[in-house]
Design a protein around this motif. Structure first.
Motif, mmCIF file in Angstrom:
data_model
loop_
_atom_site.group_PDB
_atom_site.id
_atom_site.type_symbol
_atom_site.label_atom_id
_atom_site.label_comp_id
_atom_site.label_asym_id
_atom_site.label_seq_id
_atom_site.Cartn_x
_atom_site.Cartn_y
_atom_site.Cartn_z
ATOM 1 N N TRP A 257 33.604 5.443 46.478
ATOM 2 C CA TRP A 257 32.654 4.928 47.729
ATOM 3 C C TRP A 257 31.205 5.091 47.489
ATOM 4 C CZ3 TRP A 257 34.576 1.291 50.391
ATOM 5 C CH2 TRP A 257 35.971 1.095 50.875
ATOM 6 N N THR B 136 29.330 1.005 53.362
ATOM 7 C CA THR B 136 29.512 1.484 51.902
ATOM 8 C C THR B 136 30.437 0.594 51.325
ATOM 9 O OG1 THR B 136 30.058 3.543 50.810
ATOM 10 C CG2 THR B 136 31.389 3.161 52.594
ATOM 11 N N ARG C 179 33.001 -0.095 47.516
ATOM 12 C CA ARG C 179 33.444 0.357 46.249
ATOM 13 C C ARG C 179 33.937 -0.784 45.382
ATOM 14 N NH1 ARG C 179 39.353 3.245 47.378
ATOM 15 N NH2 ARG C 179 40.316 1.521 48.428
ATOM 16 N N ARG D 83 34.537 -3.178 51.352
ATOM 17 C CA ARG D 83 33.426 -2.814 52.167
ATOM 18 C C ARG D 83 33.836 -2.055 53.522
ATOM 19 N NH1 ARG D 83 28.152 -5.370 52.792
ATOM 20 N NH2 ARG D 83 28.726 -6.873 51.318
ATOM 21 N N CYS E 98 29.984 2.768 57.861
ATOM 22 C CA CYS E 98 29.723 4.081 57.935
ATOM 23 C C CYS E 98 28.619 4.442 58.909
ATOM 24 C CB CYS E 98 29.175 4.376 56.459
ATOM 25 S SG CYS E 98 27.658 3.618 56.066
#
Length: 795
Positions: A664, A676, A678, A699, A702
């Motif tokens: 991430w 955040t 990935r 997504r 955070c």
């Protein structure tokens, strides 16, 4: 009297369906047999031209074949219905007042629904008046020379009779001209070159019933340009072994052998690759195509391909003539194709189990009324939606042409350009390795076979441009053939002698063999293919002699090596006429010498049939075995008793393969709510109907910490709120500084370049502090950074 009876019959008819008798009295006023409704109905109950009802003949033919039987349907569109009807078939222009005015014959399908009209056998009516939405009967067309026929229906709904003289309740068909497509001699000069392209349009969207999702495909296409004397396939004929193999297994091997054995009747063999799956979106489709040539004697083109899976269904073109009456070459042919039945299997669905036909049926087009379980079934008997389209385009003309007037200027330019074009037409966007050496000939003896070479497709720079085949085949002769053999005949073994021509005394017998291969130089075979010999069945033909049959063949020698015995027999056909005992020998035994026993280290049974392929898709292997027959004491057998060879079935579905997720990323905000991400990339695209690729970016939210920890007073909060509103109103002015959490910030910088060109990279941008207020804490006023994914497409 006839008119009176007609009125009675029609009155009864009207009473059954619930019409006023005054209307019924005027029905049938035109003919003595009560077969037709009258010219006029003064009652307001009569209507013309209603579109709720229609009459349909199976397949919607424009013409009829004399003596052929058709299914005729009368249909009411929902929510309409009818209670009664009358159906007649009249010769065109006839009034219906004479028996000879009626054409063809109706046959009842369901006696509970339909019956012949009382006092009028040519007409069909309902058995009982009740609500119905359709009826069906068979109609057999009249004999040749009957001209045009009009089939008419009249409908009774509630208290209204619907008539139709021209429209949806009337069907006019004329006798089919059997000479409407004669195969004329071609008068064109030179040769023409064509490209045939096959567009499969068989898909779940267009043909949804029972569509086979994972295994749908078109088999490899096989065909030829040929003369009038050779027929690959045609409607009304029986399937050859080659057609049967394509229709049931999708294998073109036998068909190609049949084509290549036709010699001068064939100019070009047409071959195209199989399509897995059967349909692909147009923007990614590389439709299979092939090029072929025609000349004056071989101006017809035929091909076929199997619809898979299916019992024995195919599509194709049969004897398409590319020569014009004006002694030129056809410029373009486009034809939509519907499936046809090869007549070798009786299955009715795509994936029906194999049900070989007890007696082979003739090749015929499928119809929408073949069977209720058929995927093409339509209770209304409409035409089948085409499953493919074929396009044949002329791409060049060579040699001197008879018709010197070209089709257009562009056509001349195209022909010249093709003349100058080299044979190798591999697109520049296809990068191949070099061809491998030719393989050994597939024939292990001095016989015709084929050999192969292959190359590898290293790169395809433009996916929209198809790359030609990676395998190449050519005919060859097996080992053991000398140079002289190429100019000599290859003959089969002699076939067994025929019976003696006489049953008593001296007669003759014959045997024959056939040519397996003609000389390569085109000459005829001079070796004899027939042989005759004298034979004696009964040496004496007197009244005291008996008549016997010819000797049978010698039995196999009793020994497999060394000396053994063999025998043969014959039968007594007729004892002596004088009643004496037959003295003729009926059994003969003699010695037979086999090779010395020590010269035979082992004796083996014939090879067993090849086993099924070890896999259900893709590359596998198959085996065959044989057994040791000779005694072990004769020596060790070094011959192989098992053989393994590769086999290839349609490609296996390959699911999409993805890489592992990246870690991430950092939160895109330094305080408050942010997100955040990935990413992952496609390592292997799905193929041949495998599972498609899942998402490549994820997504999630955070939250680092609250941006305001309460140090600022309410005035400060109010001021910041005003600043935020002011900032929103002036958004888009890049030079205006942004106030953020007790800070004055510079605008966001531009996004950096992506860290990767493909496979998933990252971009970032910064917002830096321009001025820190006294009220701001160090931890709540600092530079900010945002990141995002980029170039996520696979490399």
């Amino acid at each position: 009297d006839g008119m009176h009876s007609a009125q009675i019959v029609q009155s009864n008819y009207v009473e059954r369906v619930g019409l006023p008798l005054s209307v019924g009295s005027e029905l049938g006023s035109r003919c003595v047999n009560s077969c037709a409704f009258g010219d006029t109905l003064r009652s307001s109950s009569r209507k013309e031209g209603n579109s709720e009802f229609r009459l349909r003949v199976e397949g919607d033919p424009e013409s009829y074949q004399p003596g052929s039987t058709y299914r005729v349907t009368v249909i009411a569109s929902s929510p309409s219905y009818f209670r009664g009807f009358t159906l007649i078939a009249l010769r065109d222009g006839a009034e219906g007042d004479r028996d000879e005015d009626y054409a063809g014959n109706f046959q009842i399908i369901d006696e509970e629904e339909t019956q012949f009209m009382t006092n009028c056998p040519p007409a069909v009516t309902e058995s009982t008046p009740r609500r119905r939405t359709s009826i069906q009967v068979f109609w057999t067309a009249p004999p040749s020379g009957s001209g045009c026929v009009i089939i008419k229906a009249s409908i009774v709904q509630k208290r209204i009779i619907y008539f139709q003289d021209e429209g949806s309740l009337t069907k006019r068909m004329c006798e089919k001209d059997v000479t409407d497509k004669p195969l004329l001699d071609c008068c064109a000069c030179g040769t023409a070159k064509y490209r045939v392209t096959f567009y499969g349009n068989w898909s779940e969207k267009i043909h949804p019933k029972d569509y086979p999702r994972r295994t749908n495909h078109w088999s490899a296409i096989i065909g030829a340009s040929h003369s009038k004397s050779y027929v690959l396939w045609e409607y009304g004929s029986l399937s050859s072994d080659g057609v049967k193999q394509i229709a049931e297994l999708g294998s073109p091997v036998k068909m190609e052998e049949e084509i290549r054995q036709k010699g001068d009747d064939v100019l070009t063999v047409i071959k195209m690759k199989a399509q897995w799956p059967a349909w692909q979106p147009l923007n990614v489709r590389a439709a299979p195509s092939a090029e072929f040539s025609v000349d004056r004697s071989r101006h017809l083109m035929s091909f076929l391909t199997m619809l898979g899976p299916s019992p024995d269904w195919n599509v194709g073109m049969s004897a398409e003539d590319l020569c014009t009456k004006e002694c030129g070459w056809v410029q373009k042919v486009v034809q939509d194709l519907i499936p046809w039945d090869a007549g070798t299997d009786t299955g009715v669905t795509y994936e029906s189990p194999n049900k070989p036909a007890l007696s082979p049926g003739k090749i015929r087009p499928l119809t929408s009324l073949d069977h209720p379980q058929s995927p093409f079934y339509d209770p209304e008997g409409g035409p089948i939606t085409p499953v493919a389209r074929v396009m044949v385009e002329r791409i060049a003309r060579k040699g001197e042409q008879c018709n010197i007037v070209p089709d257009n200027v562009d056509d001349i330019v195209a022909d010249i350009a093709q003349e100058e074009k080299e044979e190798d037409d591999t697109p520049e966007t296809c990068i191949y390795s070099n061809w491998s050496p030719w393989s050994a000939c597939s024939s292990a003896t001095c016989d015709k076979g084929k050999r192969m070479r292959q190359r590898m497709l290293k790169a395809q720079l433009d996916l929209s441009v198809p790359c030609p085949h990676t395998q190449d085949f050519e005919p060859c002769m097996g080992p053991g053939c000398s140079d002289e053999d190429a100019s000599t005949c290859m003959l089969s073994e002699w076939i067994t002698w025929s019976p003696c021509s006489l049953s008593c005394g001296m007669g003759t017998r014959s045997r024959e063999r056939y040519v397996k291969q003609f000389p390569d130089d085109g000459s005829l075979c001079s070796l004899p293919t027939e042989e005759t010999d004298n034979c004696v069945v009964n040496e004496e033909c007197s009244s005291s002699s008996c008549l016997v049959t010819e000797w049978g063949e010698w039995d196999v020698c009793s020994a497999t090596c060394g000396v053994g015995m063999k025998r043969r027999e014959r039968m007594v056909k007729m004892p002596p006429a004088d009643g004496s005992i037959c003295g003729a020998e009926v059994l003969e035994v003699e010695k037979c010498m086999m090779p010395e026993c020590h010269t035979i280290p082992c004796m083996l049974t014939p090879w067993s049939p090849w086993s099924d392929c070890s896999v259900t898709c893709g590359k596998g292997s198959r085996t065959r075995q044989r057994m040791l027959k000779s005694p072990v004491e004769l020596g060790e057998c070094t011959e192989e008793i098992e053989q393994v060879e590769k086999c290839m079935l349609p490609e296996c579905p390959i699911d999409c393969v993805m890489s592992e997720w990246t870690e991430w990323s950092e939160c895109n905000k330094s305080c408050g709510k942010g997100h955040t991400i990935r990413t992952r990339v496609v390592k292997l695209e799905s193929q041949f109907g495998g599972d498609t690729c899942p998402e490549a970016i994820q997504r999630k939210k955070c939250k680092i910490r609250k941006c305001n920890r309460g140090q600022a007073n309410s005035d400060e909060k109010k001021r910041r709120k005003e600043q935020r509103e002011k900032r929103r109103s002036k958004q888009g002015a890049a030079e205006v500084a942004t106030e953020h959490l007790g800070c004055k910030m510079r605008p966001w910088s531009s996004w950096t370049e992506c860290t990767k060109l493909c496979g998933g990279g990252i971009q970032e941008r910064l917002m830096t502090v321009k001025q820190r207020f006294k009220t701001a804490q160090l931890s709540s006023c600092k530079d900010r950074k945002e990141i995002r994914a980029c170039n996520v497409q696979p490399c």
